[in-house]
Design an enzyme around this catalytic site. Structure first.
Site, PDB file in Angstrom:
ATOM      1  N   CYS A   2       0.713  -1.274   0.003  1.00  0.00           N
ATOM      2  CA  CYS A   2       0.018  -0.174  -0.073  1.00  0.00           C
ATOM      3  C   CYS A   2       0.954   1.329   0.002  1.00  0.00           C
ATOM      4  CB  CYS A   2      -0.832   0.333   1.278  1.00  0.00           C
ATOM      5  SG  CYS A   2      -1.938  -1.517   1.453  1.00  0.00           S
ATOM      6  N   ARG A  53      -4.828   1.498  -0.694  1.00  0.00           N
ATOM      7  CA  ARG A  53      -4.721   0.144  -0.371  1.00  0.00           C
ATOM      8  C   ARG A  53      -4.573  -0.431  -1.708  1.00  0.00           C
ATOM      9  NH1 ARG A  53      -9.043  -4.300   1.854  1.00  0.00           N
ATOM     10  NH2 ARG A  53      -7.602  -5.975   2.774  1.00  0.00           N
ATOM     11  N   LEU A  54      -3.576  -1.451  -1.515  1.00  0.00           N
ATOM     12  CA  LEU A  54      -3.527  -2.907  -2.690  1.00  0.00           C
ATOM     13  C   LEU A  54      -3.906  -3.999  -1.808  1.00  0.00           C
ATOM     14  CD1 LEU A  54      -2.574  -3.780  -5.592  1.00  0.00           C
ATOM     15  CD2 LEU A  54      -0.324  -4.116  -4.518  1.00  0.00           C
ATOM     16  N   ILE A  56      -4.623  -7.398  -0.736  1.00  0.00           N
ATOM     17  CA  ILE A  56      -3.755  -8.601  -0.726  1.00  0.00           C
ATOM     18  C   ILE A  56      -4.280  -9.700   0.079  1.00  0.00           C
ATOM     19  CG2 ILE A  56      -1.503  -9.913  -0.970  1.00  0.00           C
ATOM     20  CD1 ILE A  56      -0.111  -7.391  -2.358  1.00  0.00           C
ATOM     21  N   GLY A  79       2.837  -2.848   3.950  1.00  0.00           N
ATOM     22  CA  GLY A  79       3.480  -4.159   3.860  1.00  0.00           C
ATOM     23  C   GLY A  79       2.826  -5.422   4.028  1.00  0.00           C
ATOM     24  N   GLU A  80       3.516  -6.442   4.446  1.00  0.00           N
ATOM     25  CA  GLU A  80       3.011  -7.796   4.914  1.00  0.00           C
ATOM     26  C   GLU A  80       3.904  -8.150   6.192  1.00  0.00           C
ATOM     27  OE1 GLU A  80       0.496  -8.837   3.186  1.00  0.00           O
ATOM     28  OE2 GLU A  80       0.531  -7.854   1.229  1.00  0.00           O
ATOM     29  N   ASP A 103      -3.533  -8.943   8.459  1.00  0.00           N
ATOM     30  CA  ASP A 103      -2.187  -8.781   9.336  1.00  0.00           C
ATOM     31  C   ASP A 103      -2.026  -7.470  10.053  1.00  0.00           C
ATOM     32  OD1 ASP A 103      -1.847  -7.711   6.652  1.00  0.00           O
ATOM     33  OD2 ASP A 103      -0.050  -8.276   6.446  1.00  0.00           O
TER      34      ASP A 103
END
Length: 666
Positions: A2, A53-54, A56, A79-80, A103
């Site tokens: 993001c 936001r992307l 995922i 991030g992730e 997450d």
């Protein structure tokens, strides 16, 4: 993945403007490419957090900014967190309630329990900001290796932060001026040394660091992680133990990084690292695996034969983009817009085109082999260091020319004239191995010679000093006692990796097309394990990444494990002059008039190099780096100083949440 942005009132008792939401929206508009699937703004009396936001993970419920149960902790996160499932289970047992499956929410509850120490639990790639309404302060943090970017600036009593610098400028509150010392660092070190960026007054939060801005506006930056080559963890292990340990960690890292609610693909260069990554993915997915590669019309740079061989062996659905000289020059301005710094190579440009291919193939996530060279001794600079260290011990050895010839088998000119190259190289390589920068002196001396193109005014504004002095401040205790090879690895992991590989060649060109890159070799557990491995298992004589080759020999075609390493490169000056007339922007930006007007480079000297490149007479890396470095600096000035246009489109599906900070802190 993001984009994040925000502002915080850095004066005690002061409040944001009533129109602060519009400021945050302008910042988000500048980085909508990072998150085209939705946007949100949180606003309180002193803080504004923005997020694009992307989607995922948790596609339906993961919208941000996000809060805890009582709305006292708010986060905007890019991030992730790959171990979020395990962390979530632990937090549920402790009584935390979750509203989503994301997450992001895991970070919030960890912060509630542990404060800044929450970072120690996270396995991932991240940059985030947390507004703590009870404390009245802001907490921002960045991942250990610098995979995700985070920039900040203070201006007129306000603290600004964002994933990209263009968002800071879009706020209207941060001045735009290129930093002369940044140009000096790029032309020698290939990148700026964080916290310095290409722009005055704009800082980059260093990898493995966090910052707290308290309710009084006092800012504190602190390191929470560093790679340590002095640790004893695996030093006593034998070769087989190291191979098994490395493979086990890479298997687990890949398993975690495949967590996604959207399909995951892989970059495939045809080299060892991307082939290992592809093999690892193949072992953990039953769905069809799709791979993506760059092929070049210039045979000197093309590896498509190896790519197709690996794809066939792995049974992947393979996609290829063929890159011409003109493709690189066409996309170069866009690449600089996203890089936000000068570059010395055109290599990021084809990767920008590659991420576009991934997006057009309806993927959002790719795994890549980045990081393997740094942590396992894959670069030429590491083998070079071993040879030069041998020379220092054995100055009369007759093996020196033969050893050097083995370094660069992919450079025909080097192979044809080993005597001349050996003399030139050895002449600049006789610095003492006690020099903490022993490994990097030859590289920095080669690139640093192009400072001869600086104008007198730029040299005056730089005001002397060696660019590498900025690195000295961040070296860990005991660094000088490490072996030259370990020092070299540290400098690459802390310097070139976040400063160029993961930024200009990584996050910035992938997120330009809304593509998230993931890096199994940069799981911090893998990095720490490799740092503790004996050097001979990483480079066996001059055989680089020896343990990795042994670990995956049965999983890959023999041609991959046996082939000579070829670094990823792209045509440089030839991309602009190798197909007829140079693009108009090149003729304009490199004209004597504009060079004089911008004031960074000497028009006469630059003009001579331009004519040399125009006649296809650029020689070696030095000429090519000088031309690309000057052109990219000129382009940076054009895009960010002279003609700044932050956005051509608005924020999609934006939602705004307003909160009274005083009620929350009462």
């Amino acid at each position: 993945m993001c984009g994040i942005a925000g502002i915080f009132s850095a004066k005690e008792g002061s409040a944001l403007s009533p129109h602060a939401d519009r400021t945050v929206e302008r910042m988000l508009c500048a980085i909508t490419h990072r998150g085209p699937d939705g946007a949100g703004v949180f606003l309180s009396r002193r803080a504004g957090l923005g997020h694009c936001r992307l989607s995922i993970i948790d596609l339906a419920g993961g919208g941000q900014p996000m809060s805890n149960e009582d709305n006292t902790v708010w986060i905007t996160f890019n991030g992730e967190i790959f171990n979020y499932i395990e962390l979530r289970q632990d937090l549920l047992k402790k009584g935390h309630a979750f509203k989503t499956r994301s997450d992001t929410e895991v970070i919030i509850h960890l912060y509630e329990d542990y404060g800044a120490e929450c970072l120690e639990f996270l396995n991932g790639q991240f940059a985030f900001a947390i507004f703590d309404a009870k404390k009245g302060g802001l907490f921002i943090a960045r991942d250990r290796l610098g995979i995700r970017p985070l920039f900040y600036a203070e201006s007129r009593g306000l603290f600004y932060f964002a994933s990209e610098i263009k968002a800071l400028f879009a706020s209207g509150g941060v001045d735009r001026e290129i930093d002369p010392k940044a140009i000096d660092e790029v032309f020698t070190l290939w990148g700026t040394v964080a916290p310095r960026t290409a722009f005055k007054g704009v800082s980059e939060l260093q990898p493995g660091h966090f910052m707290v801005v308290d309710r009084n506006g006092t800012a504190l930056v602190k390191k929470y992680w560093d790679v340590d080559f002095s640790g004893p963890a695996a030093r006593g292990l034998g070769m087989e133990d190291c191979i098994e340990g490395l493979k086990g960690l890479l298997v687990d890292s890949t398993r975690l990084q495949l967590r996604s609610d959207v399909p995951v693909g892989a970059y495939l260069s045809g080299g060892l690292d991307s082939s290992v990554t592809t093999a690892l993915i193949r072992n953990f997915t039953s769905s069809r695996l799709e791979t993506f590669s760059i092929a070049f019309e210039d045979a000197a740079f093309d590896e498509s034969g190896f790519q197709n061989e690996v794809s066939k062996a792995m049974g992947t659905v393979h996609h290829e983009i063929r890159c011409k000289y003109s493709d690189i020059s066409d996309v170069f301005p866009k690449m600089i817009w996203h890089s936000e710094k000068p570059v010395l190579r055109t290599a990021p440009a084809p990767l920008l085109l590659l991420s576009g291919l991934v997006r057009d193939s309806n993927f959002k996530v790719v795994l890549t082999g980045e990081g393997a060279d740094e942590v396992l001794g894959g670069y030429d600079i590491f083998r070079e260091t071993k040879i030069r260290e041998f020379w220092s011990r054995e100055p009369l050895s007759k093996m020196r020319p033969l050893l050097l010839k083995r370094l660069y088998p992919y450079l025909p000119a080097f192979q044809r004239s080993p005597g001349a190259y050996t003399a030139a190289f050895f002449g600049r390589a006789v610095t003492s191995i006690e020099d903490v920068f022993f490994s990097h002196r030859p590289r920095w001396e080669t690139s640093g010679r192009n400072r001869v193109f600086f104008s007198d005014d730029l040299a005056l504004r730089i005001n002397g000093g060696a660019p590498e002095q900025a690195i000295l401040k961040g070296l860990p205790d005991g660094f000088a006692s490490w072996s030259p090879l370990n020092r070299a690895q540290y400098l690459e992991i802390k310097g070139l990796l976040p400063g160029y590989i993961l930024s200009s060649q990584g996050d910035r060109v992938s997120m330009a097309n809304s593509i998230e890159g993931r890096f199994p070799f940069l799981d911090h557990r893998v990095v720490e394990f490799c740092a503790s491995m004996p050097a001979r298992y990483k480079i066996n004589v001059l055989n680089e990444k020896y343990a990795l080759k042994k670990a995956f020999a049965k999983d890959l075609p023999e041609s991959v494990t046996k082939r000579t390493k070829q670094p990823y490169l792209a045509p440089d000056a030839k991309s602009f002059f190798g197909h007829g007339r140079a693009p108009d922007y090149v003729e304009d930006l490199m004209s004597g008039r504009v060079l004089k007007d911008y004031g960074y480079f000497n028009p006469e000297r630059a003009g001579l190099l331009v004519e040399k490149c125009r006649g296809n007479n650029a020689t070696g890396f030095r000429d090519n780096m000088a031309f690309v470095g000057m052109l990219s600096t000129q382009m940076l000035h054009r895009l960010f100083i002279e003609d700044f246009k932050p956005s051509g489109r608005g924020v999609k599906n934006i939602r705004c949440i307003r909160l009274n900070e005083e009620k929350q802190s009462a």
